[in-house]
Design a protein around this motif. Structure first.
Motif, PDB file in Angstrom:
ATOM      1  N   LEU A 153       0.828  -1.205   0.000  1.00 35.78           N
ATOM      2  CA  LEU A 153       0.000   0.000   0.000  1.00 35.78           C
ATOM      3  C   LEU A 153       0.866   1.261   0.000  1.00 35.78           C
ATOM      4  N   GLU A 154       1.939   1.234   0.778  1.00 35.23           N
ATOM      5  CA  GLU A 154       2.855   2.381   0.812  1.00 35.23           C
ATOM      6  C   GLU A 154       3.523   2.562  -0.541  1.00 35.23           C
ATOM      7  N   MET A 155       3.958   1.447  -1.148  1.00 34.65           N
ATOM      8  CA  MET A 155       4.560   1.532  -2.477  1.00 34.65           C
ATOM      9  C   MET A 155       3.540   2.030  -3.483  1.00 34.65           C
ATOM     10  N   GLY A 156       2.296   1.539  -3.378  1.00 38.28           N
ATOM     11  CA  GLY A 156       1.239   1.975  -4.288  1.00 38.28           C
ATOM     12  C   GLY A 156       1.001   3.470  -4.194  1.00 38.28           C
ATOM     13  N   LEU A 157       1.013   4.011  -2.971  1.00 36.48           N
ATOM     14  CA  LEU A 157       0.830   5.451  -2.779  1.00 36.48           C
ATOM     15  C   LEU A 157       1.987   6.218  -3.405  1.00 36.48           C
ATOM     16  N   HIS A 158       3.205   5.697  -3.242  1.00 37.81           N
ATOM     17  CA  HIS A 158       4.377   6.340  -3.840  1.00 37.81           C
ATOM     18  C   HIS A 158       4.252   6.362  -5.360  1.00 37.81           C
ATOM     19  N   ILE A 159       3.786   5.255  -5.936  1.00 38.35           N
ATOM     20  CA  ILE A 159       3.614   5.173  -7.388  1.00 38.35           C
ATOM     21  C   ILE A 159       2.525   6.129  -7.862  1.00 38.35           C
ATOM     22  N   VAL A 160       1.466   6.274  -7.063  1.00 36.20           N
ATOM     23  CA  VAL A 160       0.408   7.230  -7.408  1.00 36.20           C
ATOM     24  C   VAL A 160       0.981   8.637  -7.511  1.00 36.20           C
ATOM     25  N   ILE A 161       1.858   8.985  -6.563  1.00 30.88           N
ATOM     26  CA  ILE A 161       2.413  10.335  -6.528  1.00 30.88           C
ATOM     27  C   ILE A 161       3.355  10.601  -7.691  1.00 30.88           C
ATOM     28  N   ILE A 162       4.225   9.620  -8.015  1.00 31.49           N
ATOM     29  CA  ILE A 162       5.241   9.891  -9.045  1.00 31.49           C
ATOM     30  C   ILE A 162       4.821   9.433 -10.437  1.00 31.49           C
ATOM     31  N   ILE A 163       3.740   8.644 -10.534  1.00 28.28           N
ATOM     32  CA  ILE A 163       3.247   8.227 -11.852  1.00 28.28           C
ATOM     33  C   ILE A 163       1.825   8.736 -12.081  1.00 28.28           C
ATOM     34  N   GLY A 164       0.927   8.376 -11.166  1.00 32.19           N
ATOM     35  CA  GLY A 164      -0.493   8.667 -11.366  1.00 32.19           C
ATOM     36  C   GLY A 164      -0.808  10.148 -11.443  1.00 32.19           C
ATOM     37  N   LEU A 165      -0.347  10.916 -10.467  1.00 31.85           N
ATOM     38  CA  LEU A 165      -0.665  12.343 -10.419  1.00 31.85           C
ATOM     39  C   LEU A 165      -0.089  13.099 -11.617  1.00 31.85           C
ATOM     40  N   PRO A 166       1.202  12.929 -11.944  1.00 30.16           N
ATOM     41  CA  PRO A 166       1.733  13.627 -13.123  1.00 30.16           C
ATOM     42  C   PRO A 166       1.039  13.205 -14.415  1.00 30.16           C
ATOM     43  N   PHE A 167       0.632  11.943 -14.481  1.00 32.18           N
ATOM     44  CA  PHE A 167      -0.044  11.435 -15.673  1.00 32.18           C
ATOM     45  C   PHE A 167      -1.392  12.129 -15.865  1.00 32.18           C
ATOM     46  N   VAL A 168      -2.160  12.232 -14.796  1.00 34.36           N
ATOM     47  CA  VAL A 168      -3.464  12.902 -14.850  1.00 34.36           C
ATOM     48  C   VAL A 168      -3.282  14.383 -15.173  1.00 34.36           C
ATOM     49  N   LEU A 169      -2.305  15.018 -14.532  1.00 32.28           N
ATOM     50  CA  LEU A 169      -2.053  16.436 -14.781  1.00 32.28           C
ATOM     51  C   LEU A 169      -1.629  16.680 -16.228  1.00 32.28           C
ATOM     52  N   GLY A 170      -0.828  15.768 -16.775  1.00 30.34           N
ATOM     53  CA  GLY A 170      -0.384  15.908 -18.166  1.00 30.34           C
ATOM     54  C   GLY A 170      -1.543  15.815 -19.143  1.00 30.34           C
ATOM     55  N   ILE A 171      -2.440  14.869 -18.926  1.00 33.54           N
ATOM     56  CA  ILE A 171      -3.612  14.726 -19.793  1.00 33.54           C
ATOM     57  C   ILE A 171      -4.502  15.965 -19.692  1.00 33.54           C
ATOM     58  N   ALA A 172      -4.692  16.446 -18.455  1.00 37.32           N
ATOM     59  CA  ALA A 172      -5.520  17.648 -18.251  1.00 37.32           C
ATOM     60  C   ALA A 172      -4.876  18.870 -18.916  1.00 37.32           C
ATOM     61  N   PHE A 173      -3.563  18.991 -18.825  1.00 35.11           N
ATOM     62  CA  PHE A 173      -2.843  20.096 -19.449  1.00 35.11           C
ATOM     63  C   PHE A 173      -3.019  20.055 -20.962  1.00 35.11           C
ATOM     64  N   ALA A 174      -2.909  18.860 -21.542  1.00 35.48           N
ATOM     65  CA  ALA A 174      -3.040  18.718 -22.996  1.00 35.48           C
ATOM     66  C   ALA A 174      -4.443  19.077 -23.463  1.00 35.48           C
ATOM     67  N   ARG A 175      -5.445  18.756 -22.668  1.00 38.96           N
ATOM     68  CA  ARG A 175      -6.825  19.093 -23.038  1.00 38.96           C
ATOM     69  C   ARG A 175      -7.087  20.588 -22.897  1.00 38.96           C
ATOM     70  N   ARG A 176      -6.488  21.199 -21.877  1.00 43.36           N
ATOM     71  CA  ARG A 176      -6.759  22.610 -21.607  1.00 43.36           C
ATOM     72  C   ARG A 176      -5.970  23.520 -22.549  1.00 43.36           C
ATOM     73  N   TRP A 177      -4.744  23.167 -22.862  1.00 38.18           N
ATOM     74  CA  TRP A 177      -3.896  23.998 -23.715  1.00 38.18           C
ATOM     75  C   TRP A 177      -3.311  23.174 -24.864  1.00 38.18           C
ATOM     76  N   PRO A 178      -4.136  22.741 -25.806  1.00 40.37           N
ATOM     77  CA  PRO A 178      -3.675  21.861 -26.885  1.00 40.37           C
ATOM     78  C   PRO A 178      -2.595  22.481 -27.774  1.00 40.37           C
ATOM     79  N   ALA A 179      -2.708  23.770 -28.082  1.00 41.17           N
ATOM     80  CA  ALA A 179      -1.715  24.399 -28.956  1.00 41.17           C
ATOM     81  C   ALA A 179      -0.349  24.458 -28.266  1.00 41.17           C
ATOM     82  N   LEU A 180      -0.354  24.865 -27.006  1.00 37.54           N
ATOM     83  CA  LEU A 180       0.900  24.917 -26.249  1.00 37.54           C
ATOM     84  C   LEU A 180       1.491  23.520 -26.100  1.00 37.54           C
ATOM     85  N   THR A 181       0.632  22.544 -25.884  1.00 35.68           N
ATOM     86  CA  THR A 181       1.085  21.155 -25.729  1.00 35.68           C
ATOM     87  C   THR A 181       1.816  20.677 -26.971  1.00 35.68           C
ATOM     88  N   GLU A 182       1.287  21.027 -28.142  1.00 31.77           N
ATOM     89  CA  GLU A 182       1.918  20.604 -29.396  1.00 31.77           C
ATOM     90  C   GLU A 182       3.330  21.169 -29.525  1.00 31.77           C
TER      91      GLU A 182
END
Length: 307
Positions: A147-176
């Motif tokens: 569970l502790e490892m899973g939480l660590h993975i959420v922080i360094i993989i899950g959160l940045p992954f979600v933020l990256g997808i949200a960033f690409a949707r919000r600012w598609p031209a800048l993302t390109e």
């Protein structure tokens, strides 16, 4: 000194920086990920199912058997199992393109595999590690908490992954404009940190690389072959097989190193396996892609990345 007794040095500040680099790497992957990549699963469920099964079910099981056959030291066996449980790295998309494979399938598999790894990686490691006759006692002394490892993975993989997808949707031209430089920069930074980890513990890598090199080469070759022949077994065409093969063969060894230094105290055999794998799977992947590039495969439907 026994490799199982070696603890590699990587100071806390460097580890935090490595966590940040890995998070940035995942953010870069997400910038090139679209909701359509997840929807595309509905268009090619067989290919996706074969790839996911090969990564999260078959590869850890095959690795477990391989460690029983090779009988490496416990920390090396545990390192091989950990690497097998890691998700694919984003360079798999580049290698698939070079190999003339289905890039859309590769991108979709990378996205979904990294999402699934948040849950499946710690569970797989705990399951196969606890079953291993020599690595299980070592794992118990570390008292790994999935569970502790899973939480660590959420922080360094899950959160940045979600933020990256949200960033690409919000600012598609800048993302390109920034997605390619961001992915390149993050990958270069990751390589630099892997090199730094090796350089800072050069004596140990020199002393023990001979113990792991054959295991890593064989392990990686089996991973590429497993992906290819799993795809072939379910009737996928050559174009798709190449993508599945690369996705299974390329593991995110950088994530493995983060977890080894963060949860396993830089355990010698594990760290050497992850360090060697981090370079070898790319070398092997590029060599395989170069060979495939000279043998073009007929394209299948839904190969467009933008679909």
């Amino acid at each position: 000194m026994n490799v199982d007794e070696v603890r590699l040095n990587f100071n806390p500040a460097s580890l935090q920086a490595l966590n940040a680099v890995l998070a940035f790497l995942m953010f870069g992957i997400a910038l090139d990920t679209r909701i359509a990549d997840f929807k595309r699963v509905l268009k090619m469920p067989l290919a996706m199912g074969a790839g996911i099964a090969a990564q999260f079910l078959l590869l850890p099981a095959l690795t477990f058997v391989l460690t029983l056959v090779l009988k490496p030291s416990p920390s090396i066996a545990l390192g091989m199992i950990l690497v097998a449980c890691c998700p694919p790295g984003n360079i798999s998309n580049i290698i698939t393109h070079r190999a003339g494979g289905n890039v859309a399938l590769s991108v979709s598999m990378t996205a979904i595999s990294n999402a699934l790894a948040i849950v499946l990686m710690p569970l797989n490691l705990a399951f196969w590690g606890s079953l291993h006759p020599t690595a299980a006692p070592l794992l118990k002394t570390i008292a790994l908490d999935p569970l502790e490892m899973g939480l660590h993975i959420v922080i360094i993989i899950g959160l940045p992954f979600v933020l990256g997808i949200a960033f690409a949707r919000r600012w598609p031209a800048l993302t390109e404009r920034i997605k390619k430089p961001a992915r390149t920069l993050s990958f270069v930074c990751l390589v630099v940190f892997i090199v730094a980890a090796i350089a800072g513990n050069w004596r140990y890598f020199i002393d023990y690389v001979g113990l792991v090199l054959l295991a890593v080469v064989l392990h990686d070759g089996l991973a590429y072959g497993l992906g290819y022949f799993t795809a072939k077994a379910v009737g996928l065409k050559e174009y798709d097989r190449r993508a599945v093969s690369v996705e299974v063969g390329i593991r995110n060894a950088g994530l493995g190193l983060v977890l080894i230094f963060g949860f396993f105290g830089g355990l010698g055999g594990m760290a050497v396996v992850a360090g060697v794998w981090g370079f070898w799977d790319i070398i092997a992947g590029m060599a395989l892609a170069g060979w495939w590039a000279r043998r073009p495969a007929a394209r299948t439907r839904f190969e467009g990345v933008g679909e």
